[in-house]
Motif scaffolding. Structure first.
Motif, short mmCIF file in Angstrom:
data_model
loop_
_atom_site.label_atom_id
_atom_site.label_comp_id
_atom_site.label_asym_id
_atom_site.label_seq_id
_atom_site.Cartn_x
_atom_site.Cartn_y
_atom_site.Cartn_z
N ASN A 17 11.30 30.00 -29.64
CA ASN A 17 12.09 30.54 -31.65
C ASN A 17 11.93 29.19 -31.70
O ASN A 17 12.41 29.11 -32.72
CB ASN A 17 13.03 30.65 -30.76
N CYS A 18 11.39 27.80 -30.74
CA CYS A 18 11.04 26.64 -31.72
C CYS A 18 10.23 26.62 -32.78
O CYS A 18 9.28 26.80 -32.56
CB CYS A 18 11.73 25.67 -31.05
N THR A 19 10.86 26.38 -34.30
CA THR A 19 9.36 25.78 -34.35
C THR A 19 8.98 24.52 -35.69
O THR A 19 8.69 23.99 -36.37
CB THR A 19 9.83 26.78 -36.42
N VAL A 20 9.87 23.69 -34.00
CA VAL A 20 9.01 22.32 -34.58
C VAL A 20 10.15 21.90 -36.10
O VAL A 20 9.36 20.63 -36.74
CB VAL A 20 7.95 21.87 -34.61
N CYS A 21 10.92 22.68 -36.13
CA CYS A 21 11.89 21.75 -37.98
C CYS A 21 12.12 20.16 -37.48
O CYS A 21 12.82 19.55 -38.20
CB CYS A 21 12.75 22.58 -38.33
N MET A 22 12.70 20.15 -36.60
CA MET A 22 13.36 18.43 -35.95
C MET A 22 14.34 19.01 -36.70
O MET A 22 14.92 17.68 -36.68
CB MET A 22 12.18 17.57 -37.21
N LEU A 23 15.13 19.65 -37.20
CA LEU A 23 16.64 19.71 -37.64
C LEU A 23 17.19 19.18 -36.37
O LEU A 23 18.21 18.30 -36.50
CB LEU A 23 17.55 20.63 -38.05
N CYS A 24 17.37 19.88 -34.79
CA CYS A 24 17.74 19.20 -33.78
C CYS A 24 18.14 17.22 -33.68
O CYS A 24 19.31 16.91 -32.69
CB CYS A 24 17.73 20.01 -32.38
N ALA A 25 16.58 17.35 -33.63
CA ALA A 25 16.67 15.72 -33.32
C ALA A 25 17.00 14.88 -34.26
O ALA A 25 17.80 13.56 -34.36
CB ALA A 25 14.81 15.31 -33.16
N ARG A 26 17.21 15.04 -35.58
CA ARG A 26 17.88 14.38 -36.81
C ARG A 26 19.08 14.44 -36.35
O ARG A 26 19.79 13.56 -37.63
CB ARG A 26 16.48 14.74 -38.21
N GLU A 27 19.91 15.40 -36.73
CA GLU A 27 20.53 16.25 -35.97
C GLU A 27 21.44 15.02 -35.05
O GLU A 27 23.13 14.89 -34.69
CB GLU A 27 21.69 17.28 -36.00
N CYS A 28 21.13 14.61 -34.09
CA CYS A 28 21.73 14.87 -32.79
C CYS A 28 22.20 12.71 -33.34
O CYS A 28 21.83 12.04 -33.72
CB CYS A 28 20.80 13.91 -31.53
N PRO A 29 23.31 12.75 -32.83
CA PRO A 29 24.08 11.12 -32.81
C PRO A 29 23.50 10.45 -31.96
O PRO A 29 23.53 8.70 -32.13
CB PRO A 29 25.45 11.39 -32.90
N ASP A 30 23.14 10.20 -30.55
CA ASP A 30 22.54 9.55 -29.12
C ASP A 30 20.93 9.72 -29.93
O ASP A 30 20.54 8.79 -28.98
CB ASP A 30 23.10 10.40 -28.64
N TRP A 31 20.65 10.16 -30.33
CA TRP A 31 19.15 10.57 -30.48
C TRP A 31 18.41 10.10 -29.47
O TRP A 31 17.56 9.55 -28.67
CB TRP A 31 18.48 8.97 -31.26
N CYS A 32 18.80 11.39 -28.44
CA CYS A 32 17.79 11.74 -26.87
C CYS A 32 17.30 12.98 -27.50
O CYS A 32 16.79 12.88 -25.81
CB CYS A 32 19.37 11.91 -26.27
#
Length: 201
Positions: free
Chosen positions: A50-65
């Motif tokens: 299901n991952c489309t590499v939209c990068m939303l999760c990485a951009r919104e992560c407050p810890d950049w983990c």
């Protein structure tokens, strides 16, 4: 009326006596696994398809983990004369659980349901570097993700189901209106051929 001297001590002793008479319930972990709630935040599982590499999760992560790497791939046109398209292909998806604070923002913002909470919590390591889980490890956690809870009987029907039900009811009404007699040649608008046509002549 002033309090009776020693009443506070008597109340405290009464609580102690009530607790002493109750049976102690101890879960023998790890021999007996705890009964966790269905929404336990244990570890994050990745459904890679299901991952489309939209990068939303990485951009919104407050810890950049969350670490994501990808590359573009050209997809040939499906029809002659069509235009070739490009798509993102996932190369790496990793989560550093030594930094993660389990806020769940990455799961909430994912528009394609690629991240899920798993109740598994036994993934401690002796080396902090081993707490960075790559996509293969994250995929393994998907098999422990519980099924979603049933919908509330009083909840509003999802729009997708309502639209599909409306279309199905409309088709059923059209079939009832035409009736069983519309299954012959008259229903198709074609003239009869063969013996029937010869009999009419």
């Amino acid at each position: 009326m002033p309090p009776i001297p020693g009443s506070g001590l008597a109340k405290g002793l009464a609580v102690t006596l009530r607790t002493m008479t109750k049976k102690t319930v101890t879960e023998q972990y790890p021999d007996v696994q705890p009964d966790l709630p269905p929404r336990t935040r244990g570890v994050i599982g990745l459904f890679e398809e299901n991952c489309t590499v939209c990068m939303l999760c990485a951009r919104e992560c407050p810890d950049w983990c969350i670490y994501i790497d990808s590359h573009k791939e050209t997809v040939p046109a499906a029809t002659p004369g069509g235009r070739d398209r490009s798509r993102n292909v996932l190369d790496r998806f990793a989560i550093d659980f030594s930094l993660c604070m389990y806020c769940g923002i990455c799961i909430e913002v994912c528009p394609f349901d690629a991240l899920f909470w798993s109740p598994e919590f036994e993934y401690s390591e002796t080396d902090i570097r081993d707490l960075t889980h790559e996509r293969d490890k994250l995929r393994e956690w998907m098999w422990t993700v519980p099924a979603p809870p049933a919908l509330d009987p009083g909840a509003e029907e999802p729009k997708e189901l309502a639209a599909a039900r409306k279309t199905a009811d409309k088709l059923a009404a059209q079939q009832e209106a035409t009736g069983p007699e519309a299954t012959g040649p008259e229903a198709t608008g074609r003239e009869a051929t063969g013996p029937e046509q010869e009999g009419r002549e």
